[in-house]
Design a protein around this motif. Structure first.
Motif, mmCIF file in Angstrom:
data_model
loop_
_atom_site.group_PDB
_atom_site.id
_atom_site.type_symbol
_atom_site.label_atom_id
_atom_site.label_comp_id
_atom_site.label_asym_id
_atom_site.label_seq_id
_atom_site.Cartn_x
_atom_site.Cartn_y
_atom_site.Cartn_z
ATOM 1 N N GLY A 173 13.721 -0.057 -1.409
ATOM 2 C CA GLY A 173 13.887 -0.072 0.032
ATOM 3 C C GLY A 173 12.553 -0.083 0.758
ATOM 4 N N ASP A 174 12.573 0.241 2.023
ATOM 5 C CA ASP A 174 11.383 0.223 2.873
ATOM 6 C C ASP A 174 10.559 1.487 2.647
ATOM 7 O OD1 ASP A 174 9.473 0.069 4.831
ATOM 8 O OD2 ASP A 174 10.863 0.132 6.515
ATOM 9 N N PRO A 175 9.347 1.378 2.092
ATOM 10 C CA PRO A 175 8.552 2.576 1.806
ATOM 11 C C PRO A 175 8.158 3.348 3.067
ATOM 12 C CG PRO A 175 7.221 0.597 1.512
ATOM 13 C CD PRO A 175 8.633 0.144 1.686
ATOM 14 N N ARG A 176 7.937 2.653 4.195
ATOM 15 C CA ARG A 176 7.568 3.367 5.414
ATOM 16 C C ARG A 176 8.736 4.219 5.912
ATOM 17 N NH1 ARG A 176 3.040 1.969 8.389
ATOM 18 N NH2 ARG A 176 3.146 -0.146 7.544
ATOM 19 N N SER A 177 9.928 3.687 5.778
ATOM 20 C CA SER A 177 11.119 4.444 6.155
ATOM 21 C C SER A 177 11.270 5.678 5.269
ATOM 22 C CB SER A 177 12.359 3.563 6.047
ATOM 23 O OG SER A 177 13.521 4.293 6.344
ATOM 24 N N CYS A 178 10.993 5.521 3.983
ATOM 25 C CA CYS A 178 11.058 6.651 3.051
ATOM 26 C C CYS A 178 10.061 7.735 3.442
ATOM 27 C CB CYS A 178 10.767 6.183 1.624
ATOM 28 S SG CYS A 178 12.045 5.143 0.901
ATOM 29 N N ILE A 179 8.834 7.331 3.750
ATOM 30 C CA ILE A 179 7.788 8.295 4.114
ATOM 31 C C ILE A 179 8.147 8.992 5.419
ATOM 32 C CG2 ILE A 179 5.368 8.515 4.814
ATOM 33 C CD1 ILE A 179 4.759 6.196 2.852
ATOM 34 N N ASP A 180 8.605 8.227 6.388
ATOM 35 C CA ASP A 180 9.008 8.800 7.667
ATOM 36 C C ASP A 180 10.091 9.858 7.460
ATOM 37 O OD1 ASP A 180 8.908 8.458 10.733
ATOM 38 O OD2 ASP A 180 11.053 8.255 10.301
ATOM 39 N N SER A 181 11.080 9.539 6.645
ATOM 40 C CA SER A 181 12.181 10.465 6.375
ATOM 41 C C SER A 181 11.689 11.718 5.644
ATOM 42 C CB SER A 181 13.252 9.763 5.537
ATOM 43 O OG SER A 181 14.273 10.656 5.170
ATOM 44 N N LEU A 182 10.832 11.524 4.652
ATOM 45 C CA LEU A 182 10.304 12.664 3.885
ATOM 46 C C LEU A 182 9.528 13.638 4.761
ATOM 47 C CD1 LEU A 182 9.066 10.910 0.623
ATOM 48 C CD2 LEU A 182 10.671 12.828 0.726
ATOM 49 N N LEU A 183 8.651 13.115 5.600
ATOM 50 C CA LEU A 183 7.831 13.982 6.440
ATOM 51 C C LEU A 183 8.685 14.693 7.483
ATOM 52 C CD1 LEU A 183 4.620 11.802 6.930
ATOM 53 C CD2 LEU A 183 5.025 13.636 5.291
ATOM 54 N N ASP A 212 0.832 -1.210 0.000
ATOM 55 C CA ASP A 212 0.000 0.000 0.000
ATOM 56 C C ASP A 212 0.865 1.258 0.000
ATOM 57 O OD1 ASP A 212 -2.374 -1.453 0.148
ATOM 58 O OD2 ASP A 212 -2.418 -1.398 2.352
ATOM 59 N N LEU A 213 1.921 1.248 0.792
ATOM 60 C CA LEU A 213 2.782 2.422 0.912
ATOM 61 C C LEU A 213 3.611 2.646 -0.348
ATOM 62 C CD1 LEU A 213 3.920 1.978 4.618
ATOM 63 C CD2 LEU A 213 2.185 3.546 3.726
ATOM 64 N N GLU A 214 3.996 1.562 -1.005
ATOM 65 C CA GLU A 214 4.697 1.705 -2.285
ATOM 66 C C GLU A 214 3.786 2.392 -3.302
ATOM 67 O OE1 GLU A 214 5.741 -2.297 -3.153
ATOM 68 O OE2 GLU A 214 7.634 -2.238 -2.023
ATOM 69 N N ARG A 215 2.523 1.943 -3.339
ATOM 70 C CA ARG A 215 1.558 2.564 -4.257
ATOM 71 C C ARG A 215 1.336 4.032 -3.897
ATOM 72 N NH1 ARG A 215 -1.708 -2.235 -3.167
ATOM 73 N NH2 ARG A 215 -1.501 -3.770 -4.854
ATOM 74 N N LEU A 216 1.296 4.318 -2.601
ATOM 75 C CA LEU A 216 1.083 5.691 -2.154
ATOM 76 C C LEU A 216 2.221 6.600 -2.597
ATOM 77 C CD1 LEU A 216 -0.423 7.830 -0.517
ATOM 78 C CD2 LEU A 216 0.724 6.969 1.537
ATOM 79 N N LEU A 217 3.443 6.132 -2.454
ATOM 80 C CA LEU A 217 4.589 6.922 -2.892
ATOM 81 C C LEU A 217 4.542 7.190 -4.396
ATOM 82 C CD1 LEU A 217 7.430 5.362 -0.722
ATOM 83 C CD2 LEU A 217 6.841 7.791 -0.803
ATOM 84 N N LEU A 218 4.187 6.174 -5.160
ATOM 85 C CA LEU A 218 4.060 6.348 -6.612
ATOM 86 C C LEU A 218 2.943 7.331 -6.941
ATOM 87 C CD1 LEU A 218 4.482 2.609 -7.689
ATOM 88 C CD2 LEU A 218 6.157 4.455 -7.978
ATOM 89 N N ARG A 219 1.837 7.201 -6.233
ATOM 90 C CA ARG A 219 0.687 8.092 -6.450
ATOM 91 C C ARG A 219 1.029 9.545 -6.131
ATOM 92 N NH1 ARG A 219 -5.037 7.341 -3.169
ATOM 93 N NH2 ARG A 219 -6.106 9.195 -4.001
ATOM 94 N N CYS A 220 1.965 9.730 -5.185
ATOM 95 C CA CYS A 220 2.319 11.084 -4.755
ATOM 96 C C CYS A 220 3.500 11.665 -5.521
ATOM 97 C CB CYS A 220 2.616 11.094 -3.253
ATOM 98 S SG CYS A 220 1.138 10.838 -2.235
ATOM 99 N N GLY A 221 3.964 10.950 -6.546
ATOM 100 C CA GLY A 221 4.948 11.561 -7.437
ATOM 101 C C GLY A 221 6.310 10.920 -7.513
ATOM 102 N N LEU A 222 6.590 9.927 -6.680
ATOM 103 C CA LEU A 222 7.872 9.250 -6.772
ATOM 104 C C LEU A 222 7.789 8.235 -7.904
ATOM 105 C CD1 LEU A 222 10.579 9.262 -5.199
ATOM 106 C CD2 LEU A 222 9.755 7.277 -3.948
ATOM 107 N N ASP A 223 8.719 8.286 -8.866
ATOM 108 C CA ASP A 223 8.577 7.414 -10.041
ATOM 109 C C ASP A 223 9.214 6.043 -9.858
ATOM 110 O OD1 ASP A 223 11.254 7.983 -10.208
ATOM 111 O OD2 ASP A 223 11.075 9.317 -11.928
ATOM 112 N N HIS A 224 9.829 5.811 -8.697
ATOM 113 C CA HIS A 224 10.409 4.495 -8.430
ATOM 114 C C HIS A 224 10.568 4.349 -6.930
ATOM 115 C CE1 HIS A 224 12.844 0.895 -8.827
ATOM 116 N NE2 HIS A 224 13.741 1.442 -8.016
#
Length: 267
Positions: A46-56, A31-43
């Motif tokens: 790694g761990d999508p939750r870690s990516c989101i945590d870092s971004l925010l 779900d989080l991988e899809r969310l990142l793609l939906r929000c503009g990341l084209d690839h």
């Protein structure tokens, strides 16, 4: 190129506000991988939750991010006897964070996305029940905040520092000597009041509170209030502290409220 370097190059293309609003602790890795793609990341690698945590933490300093940074930088380092809690009901308000040890402290957060519209009511509620009250604001709003809140209220400012926030005391809070014992008692449940005062279990709430106001001094009621809040949230706070290294900062409040094993949610 390392994945972290590639990720940094593409951060600007992400709709960070949308990412924040759609994120949920319940979402699976897919779900989080899809969310990142939906929000503009084209690839996504790694761990999508870690990516989101870092971004925010780096780019979107909303209330959740400020709360988690305050836990990491301030509250987690306090005495082990202290207990902290999120969203505690007080009067007609809910304090963002409260901390109880030898004294009680309420912290209200106003980010760069918030207005000061309800601040007068909130500060009055907190001054009526807590020993100390602080307003937490971005560094750029600290001077404005000083003209809005009562002089007894302290002001903490925060500024970005690397991938997190750092906090500074801009004005120390004064000990509130004019607390409202009735409002403190109304913030407690009947069970909490009965447990702390040995009151008759057959009394209704009005009788219960009236009896305590007659029998106890305001100083004693303040002590009982602190003890009740501390006992109410002790287990939740200790759970968060015990598991904090296993929990992403964006999920601190959720795990504080639910006390579920992180491994179950992060499968």
């Amino acid at each position: 190129m390392l994945p972290s370097e590639w990720f940094t190059m593409h951060e600007e293309s992400i709709d960070i506000r949308k990412l924040s609003s759609l994120y949920s602790t319940f979402k699976t890795k897919r779900d989080l991988e899809r969310l990142l793609l939906r929000c503009g990341l084209d690839h996504v690698s790694g761990d999508p939750r870690s990516c989101i945590d870092s971004l925010l933490r780096k780019h979107f300093h909303n209330e959740c991010v400020v709360k988690s940074a305050f836990v990491d930088k301030v509250l987690i380092r306090r005495s082990s006897c202290n207990v902290a809690a999120f969203e505690v009901p007080v009067g007609t308000s809910r304090v963002d964070i409260c901390e109880v040890g030898r004294n009680s402290t309420g912290y209200e957060i106003k980010t760069g996305f918030d207005t000061f519209a309800r601040l007068e009511t909130q500060m009055r509620d907190y001054l009526d029940v807590f020993d100390y009250t602080y307003l937490i604001v971005p560094e750029g709003r600290s001077e404005e905040a000083a003209t809005v809140v009562p002089r007894e209220c302290g002001i903490l400012s925060y500024t970005p520092y690397r991938s997190s926030l750092t906090f500074h005391i801009r004005r120390s809070a004064s000990y509130c000597t004019a607390k409202n014992p009735l409002k403190q008692l109304n913030s407690l449940s009947n069970t909490e009041i009965r447990t702390l005062t040995d009151a008759d279990r057959y009394l209704n709430r009005d009788e219960l509170i009236s009896g305590v106001l007659e029998r106890y001094s305001s100083k004693r009621i303040n002590s009982l209030f602190r003890l009740a809040v501390k006992e109410r949230y002790r287990d939740r706070w200790n759970y968060l502290k015990t598991h904090i290294d296993e929990i992403y900062s964006i999920d601190y409040e959720w795990f504080f409220s639910n006390n579920v094993e992180p491994s179950m949610m992060y499968q």
